[in-house]
Design an enzyme around this catalytic site. Sequence first.
Site, short mmCIF file in Angstrom:
data_model
loop_
_atom_site.label_atom_id
_atom_site.label_comp_id
_atom_site.label_asym_id
_atom_site.label_seq_id
_atom_site.Cartn_x
_atom_site.Cartn_y
_atom_site.Cartn_z
N SER A 159 -27.11 30.80 -53.24
CA SER A 159 -26.83 29.54 -53.91
C SER A 159 -25.50 29.62 -54.65
O SER A 159 -24.46 29.85 -54.03
CB SER A 159 -28.01 29.19 -54.83
OG SER A 159 -28.06 27.82 -55.10
N ASP A 184 -33.05 22.95 -46.12
CA ASP A 184 -32.56 23.08 -47.50
C ASP A 184 -32.06 21.72 -47.98
O ASP A 184 -31.08 21.18 -47.45
CB ASP A 184 -31.43 24.10 -47.55
CG ASP A 184 -31.07 24.52 -48.96
OD1 ASP A 184 -31.32 23.75 -49.90
OD2 ASP A 184 -30.51 25.63 -49.12
N HIS A 197 -34.57 25.90 -49.63
CA HIS A 197 -33.56 26.65 -50.40
C HIS A 197 -34.13 28.03 -50.75
O HIS A 197 -34.53 28.29 -51.89
CB HIS A 197 -33.20 25.86 -51.65
CG HIS A 197 -31.97 26.34 -52.35
ND1 HIS A 197 -30.73 26.35 -51.77
CD2 HIS A 197 -31.79 26.81 -53.62
CE1 HIS A 197 -29.84 26.80 -52.63
NE2 HIS A 197 -30.46 27.10 -53.76
#
Length: 655
Positions: A209, A315, A346
């Site tokens: 991320s 995601d 995610h």
Amino acid sequence: MSTTRTRARIATILAGLLVAALFAAPTAAPAAADPTTRHRPSPPHVVGTATVPVYSYADAIRESVWVETPADSDGDGVRDRVAVDVVRPREAAAAGVRVPVIMDASPYYLCCGRGNESELKTYDAAGVIAKAPLFYDNYFVPRGYAFVAVDLAGTARSTGCEDVGGPAEVGSATAVVDWLNGRARAYTADGRRVSAAWSTGRVGMIGKSWDGSVANGVAATGVPGLATIVPISAISSWYDYMRYNGVRRAADYPGYLHSYVNGRGEQACADVLARLRADSAEETGDRNGFWAQRDYRPLAGRVRASVFVAHGVNDLNVTTNQFARWWQELAEQGVPRKLWLYQAGHEDPFDVRRGAWVDTLHRWFDYWLQGLRNGVMDEPRVDLETALGTWTTQRDWPAPGTRDVRVALGAGDGVTGTLGGRGAQPGRERAYVDESLSEDALVAEPGTGGSGRLVFLSGALTAPLRISGSPSVRLRIRVDRPTTELTARLVDYGTAERIRYDSSEGVRTLATESCWGASTAADDACYRDTEEITAVTDHAVLTRGWLDAAHHRSLRFTTPLRPDVWYTVTVPLNAYDAVVPAGHVLGLVLGQSDPDFTEIDDRDATVRVDLGRSELVLPVTGRAGLPSVAVAPSVVTAPAERSSARTAPDNRQVP
């Protein structure tokens, strides 16, 4: 000068040139390919073509230093210093064996935590790192690596200010790579200068991320010494994260993220926060210089590192275009690369396919950081989860043989249109109005009427349909407002067991644990096991796309629409890879304001679509196409309550 000395000098010069070439070319082989090192004895942690755990993790050297960066992002007249916590093998240091570095630069180490279990850094009474989140140090330090955990500028124990993907953030991590290569200064807490003479200078950055986004940004600087990056669910363009083709995902997004991770207090970085808010084109959604500065894709030509990308195809936080467009740019530059795609949202692949991921990551770092020719670069470039728990490999992505198929839109029965076949004649129109429908309301019961959407359905597929790449919808429209949000969704209508990516990103945490590396009392290597969450459903949204209609010419400026003019616009959908089974129906659903994903536009616009001059562009493999139907087939889905509320949820997430 003697012949022996002359030969020695020439050999030294050639060796230097080989090392320089190694760091200069993105296609360069790892360090062990240098013929001057080929016959040197292997260090204790190398056996054959793999590193092995021979060093004590419990006795590892743990130290905390502060690296000076070139920036003064908080404007206090002093260069920023970023906190760097190091764990490295003591026995290697004692024997004079230098080691490469695995580095995770993050804004989350003290505020929010890393990984599925939200681990935080902890320190001993002297302020030296005792626990580093995730398994990287536990697993790799015994195998002859150092692990370095960096607090980005303005976060945790670092000075400076967090500028959300900008030059201070990226520069703070780049400075650490420089320090590991002897090009920057670092200090202990009491002000003593400290070097990284223990480092080989070869660095691999990894992170999920926001952390992975930093790795992309640092690679785009071309900093020498960065040998590889492993961006997981990572951002390559911050504009595309916070704006969907001119549509705001949420209000005050850069300011929100800055405040979420700020470790300096409100006053220390008040000016930076004000600039973030002023420069990000909040009112217009334009892609200006602020966003261009946070777009790493145009800089792919500078990348010297290899790149190992991992991303979930479902995601909804960091959408799939982030990896797909970065992947394409890297491919065009000939950057060595590898890709894992999986069905989850995610998520880190450590929580999707743990054993295989650790093994592949180990071999990847051994190749690029230790110079061990283990064959990892001879394997297929892409690992892909095609269905729940079913993995395959292919030589590239999109799938080789993929071609764009233009799919016509038809009027159908006047309620539900058709997808495929000859389509409507030019001039055949359908209209829909802005009702701010939820996604459930948009895609449910596609055979029923409704003024807030347009639905187009294929016939039942006679063969599986493989979609691989980035679809788009080309629309010929006339709008009775200066602009409106345009949304498009591809939907798989048909009963199947699917991953529940709307529930904890498709992964459930179990009560059992597995261990990946060595442990200490302060830092154990054991993590809760996980499994994919599935459910049998009668339909699923495959991919989505958004566009502010007034940005149809350029994302850099708006072009208000005139109600008497027809415009041709393209709504790009997020990249996807999936097989729609035979017997299922593929649907295209058009809507406007999208409260589940964007800030409500709610301009109450009516959009007229010229069906005959509109089409779906679908990247498919093989010769499969959509069967032609005169009238849309009957499709039944669970009814969904249509939203009449006009208050948007907070769509802000953290990467």
